[in-house]
Each structure stands twice: as C-alpha cells, then as structure tokens.
Design a protein around this motif. Structure first.
Motif, mmCIF file in Angstrom:
data_model
loop_
_atom_site.group_PDB
_atom_site.id
_atom_site.type_symbol
_atom_site.label_atom_id
_atom_site.label_comp_id
_atom_site.label_asym_id
_atom_site.label_seq_id
_atom_site.Cartn_x
_atom_site.Cartn_y
_atom_site.Cartn_z
ATOM 1 N N HIS A 117 -10.478 11.126 -57.848
ATOM 2 C CA HIS A 117 -9.916 10.671 -59.142
ATOM 3 C C HIS A 117 -10.614 11.662 -60.095
ATOM 4 C CE1 HIS A 117 -9.211 6.997 -61.802
ATOM 5 N NE2 HIS A 117 -9.443 8.130 -62.730
ATOM 6 N N HIS B 195 -10.054 14.105 -63.737
ATOM 7 C CA HIS B 195 -9.278 14.286 -65.276
ATOM 8 C C HIS B 195 -9.664 15.587 -65.743
ATOM 9 C CE1 HIS B 195 -7.783 10.051 -65.816
ATOM 10 N NE2 HIS B 195 -8.918 9.847 -65.206
ATOM 11 N N ASP C 128 -13.797 9.903 -61.669
ATOM 12 C CA ASP C 128 -13.350 9.995 -63.087
ATOM 13 C C ASP C 128 -13.922 11.069 -63.831
ATOM 14 O OD1 ASP C 128 -11.637 8.600 -64.745
ATOM 15 O OD2 ASP C 128 -12.867 6.948 -64.931
ATOM 16 N N LYS D 213 0.499 6.885 -61.223
ATOM 17 C CA LYS D 213 -0.605 6.248 -61.839
ATOM 18 C C LYS D 213 -0.104 5.353 -63.040
ATOM 19 C CE LYS D 213 -5.045 6.105 -63.864
ATOM 20 N NZ LYS D 213 -6.081 6.700 -64.584
ATOM 21 N N HIS E 286 -11.461 1.993 -60.155
ATOM 22 C CA HIS E 286 -12.525 1.139 -60.605
ATOM 23 C C HIS E 286 -12.814 -0.176 -60.129
ATOM 24 C CE1 HIS E 286 -11.262 4.435 -63.548
ATOM 25 N NE2 HIS E 286 -10.456 3.725 -64.127
HETATM 26 ZN ZN LIG Z 1 -9.521 7.794 -64.985
#
Ligand SMILES: [Zn+2]
Length: 410
Positions: free
Chosen positions: A56, A58, A297, A166, A227
């Motif tokens: 995960h 970004h 993340d 997603k 999460h």
């Molecule tokens: Zn994320």
C-alpha cells in the motif's frame, strides 16, 4: 555471479546459504560451489532478504500535511513527483509495491519502470480510487452515486490500465467532512464494484476504518482491507470466514501522532481517536489468525517514501514476531497483490535482494538502512559503499566477460 556466505532470511526462516544470480534471476539457492570463471562476491556477515513488498503506497503523495498541494499539480508535475518517490522506495530496499493510484499516472509509471526507463519497484497499479460523491479521497478519486455508476467507474479504471480496484467504504482521516466510522457506500454499490472488478480478473481493495464498513465490504466479496482501524469481533470473524487479508498500515497514524503539532486540526482530532484503537485492532486480528500483508500507506502526512521498512518494526512491536512481520511484507504481500516471482529466496524468482549487517529477526530496525539493494541482480541502493563498489566491479567484469565471449562468437 555467486553471492557467498550469506545468512538467508525469508518465510522459510533463517539459515546459511549462497545465491547464484544469472540473467536477473536467482537460479540456485543453497550450499553452492563457484563454477569456472564465475564472479564471486564474498558477503560473509551479511543477512539477505528478498526485496520488501509494500502492499500500500501512494506515489502521488509525498508526506504533505494536506492533499491540497497535490490536487493542483499538472499531470506532468505529478508524474515527476511519482518517479522520484518510486526511486526513493526502491533505494530503500522495496522492490515490489501495490501503487494505490492517482489519475492514471501510476499505471504509466509501472510500465516505464518495467521498461527500464526510470528506476522504481515492480508494481501492481490502479488508477483512481472509487469513492462516494464527496467521500474520502474524492479530490484525486472517482466519485460515484449508485450501482450503475459503480460499474461504469470500474470499467473506466480497467480501460486506463488498472490491475485492481480500490474503493473507500468509510470516511477517512485526511478528508475533511468525512467520518472514519461511517459506512459511505451502499450494499448495492459495494456488490456492483466487487462483481464488476472480479469479472475482469481484478482484485479489490477497500480503505476501511470503522467495523461496520469492514463487514459490509467483506460481505460484498472484497479481497483486502486497508487500515482496519476499528475492527470488532464480527469484522474479524467475517474476514477469517471469507479469507480476506488485512493491510494494517500502522505507519500512517504513527507518523501523524509524532507530528501532531504540524498536522491540520481536523487530522489531529481524528488521529487522537484513531491511534490506540488501531494498534489494539491489529493485535486482535493477528491473534485471531487474520492474514496480514505489510503496507505503509507511504505518502500520507509525514509518512515518507523510503521509510517503508519501519512497518516491519511496528508489526513486530504490536503482535507479530519479527520473522512473521518480514513474511507479511515479502511473501504474503507479493502473493496477495499479485506480484509473481517475488518475496522469497527461491530459485526461479527475480534477483531482488535487500542485504543488511545485523540480524533483522532480532532487530528489525536493521532493515531501515540496508547495506545493499539489488533489483534483477543490479545494485540499485544501499549505504555500504565498500560492498556496493565491490559488487558493481564484480558485475562490470562479469558483463565484460560476457561481451568478450559474444564478440568472440561473431
Ligand atoms: Zn492509502
């Protein structure tokens, strides 16, 4: 080339061993003798892991306080930022990622990395995250209202080159006006999203904080839950029953909590509420036996690209053994996101390696500053200049020999 005298660390445990690298792959693993004229790198004292796989990230975000700075970027600016973030990630020892998308830049980046045009990890990528109109991540996402629109949104992402879908089943910490506890998509919309993605052979991933959102998404057939901040007994039970993977992203709240004075007031208020519960949730999921894939993340506020390995430290601190956490962020992550030939030290896989000087199963922080990083048998990072130089020299002489052999044949 033969890499000798290593301590190998992967899901099969910790043991002594040698690795033979040819044409970018591990072709043999075990107790190996050098062949005639084989280039040998003696790496006694080094621990070798498969390159990390972050389930995960970004690349579109760079740890900014808010996404406002990113929303205004042109595609060209964002593409350059993403390329930089991909390079940083690779240099830190992450050789595989699932890129969570922004516009359609991550799929372009994935293809350019695969073609060797820019440095970066091997990637499974999507385009825009799908969210309720006004929902979490709408600034960079695809807003939907209704099941037909949900199907259309999935088809649009597939057309642009997305390999997975997603969606945001709950609100988020970083989007003002959304509630992390609230279920933002209807059951009809969730069913349509998952069905349409699965018809196209794409897996589905959901951003989910609240337990009701997790349960709803799992019942619709989602494959990974990101999460899982407020998991309750029911959510954990359905995840186990449906064989769903948790990507806990413990790095995300960790960095916000430590930079709380610089965070926006909205983010601060939501994270105070989130952090302790998130850790507790993770611990309960691990105890119950939920499959976990490591993901950071990276890119969210103060969560910088290149600090990915800290997720292994966090997972080991809050319920897993270091070896389990390493497995979660190598073999399991690769399997779950669909990156083949990665995540283990087995013959026939890519020669993607992270080498470090201390035993990461007793001290996971050893992974934070790798001595050497290889992707496809080439040095792409690492702070140990000596072994880097030795390795590059060995690699160069290896290819010089190959050139000489080829020109002799001509
Ligand atoms: Zn994320």
């Amino acid at each position: 080339m033969l890499l000798r005298e290593l301590t190998l660390v992967d899901r099969d445990g910790v043991r002594r061993g040698d690795l033979r690298v040819a044409d970018g792959e591990l072709v043999a693993v075990g107790d190996l003798d050098p062949r005639d004229d084989e280039v040998v790198a003696d790496l006694a004292g080094k621990f070798a892991l498969p390159g990390l796989v972050d389930a995960h990230v970004h690349f579109s975000l760079s740890g900014e306080r808010t996404v406002d700075d990113v929303v205004d970027m042109t595609d060209a600016e964002l593409a350059l930022v993403e390329a930089r973030n991909a390079r940083k990630t690779l240099e830190a020892g992450v050789t595989g990622v699932r890129a969570m998308g922004a516009r359609d830049i991550d799929v372009q980046l994935r293809d350019r990395v695969a073609a060797g045009d820019v440095p970066g990890p091997r990637a499974v990528a999507n385009c825009r995250s799908i969210t309720a109109t006004g929902g979490h991540g709408h600034h960079l996402g695809r807003e939907i209202t209704g099941p037909n629109d949900a199907r259309r949104a999935v088809r649009e992402q597939a057309k642009l080159g997305a390999e997975f879908i997603k969606f945001m089943v709950t609100g988020g910490v970083t989007t003002p006006g959304t509630d992390p506890d609230e279920v933002a998509l209807t059951d009809d919309e969730l069913d349509a999203l998952v069905d349409e993605a699965h018809r196209r052979g794409m897996h589905t991933s959901t951003h989910a904080h609240g337990a009701a959102g997790v349960t709803a998404a799992v019942q619709a057939g989602v494959d990974t839950v990101e999460h899982g901040t407020f998991l309750d007994e029911e959510a954990i039970e359905v995840m186990l029953a449906e064989d769903v993977t948790l990507v806990p992203t413990l790095s995300a709240p960790y960095h916000i909590v430590r930079n709380v004075d610089a965070a926006t007031a909205d983010v601060r208020r939501k994270t105070e509420h989130v952090y302790e519960r998130h850790i507790e949730s993770f611990r309960r999921a691990v105890e119950a036996g939920v499959r976990v894939a490591g993901g950071t993340d990276a890119g969210t506020p103060f969560n910088m690209h290149g600090a990915n390995a800290a997720e292994i430290e966090f997972m080991s601190e809050y319920g897993m053994s270091p070896l389990e956490a390493i497995e979660a962020m190598t073999a399991t992550a690769a399997e779950v996101v669909g990156l083949e030939g990665q995540g283990t030290l087995e013959a026939g896989t890519h020669a993607d390696l992270l080498l470090c000087d201390a035993d990461p199963t007793s001290d996971p922080t050893a992974l934070n500053d790798p001595a050497l990083v290889l992707k496809g048998g080439e040095v792409v990072g690492g702070s140990d200049r000596e072994s880097r130089t030795a390795f590059e020299r060995a690699g160069a002489s290896g290819s010089a020999t190959a050139r000489a052999v080829r020109s002799g044949l001509d």
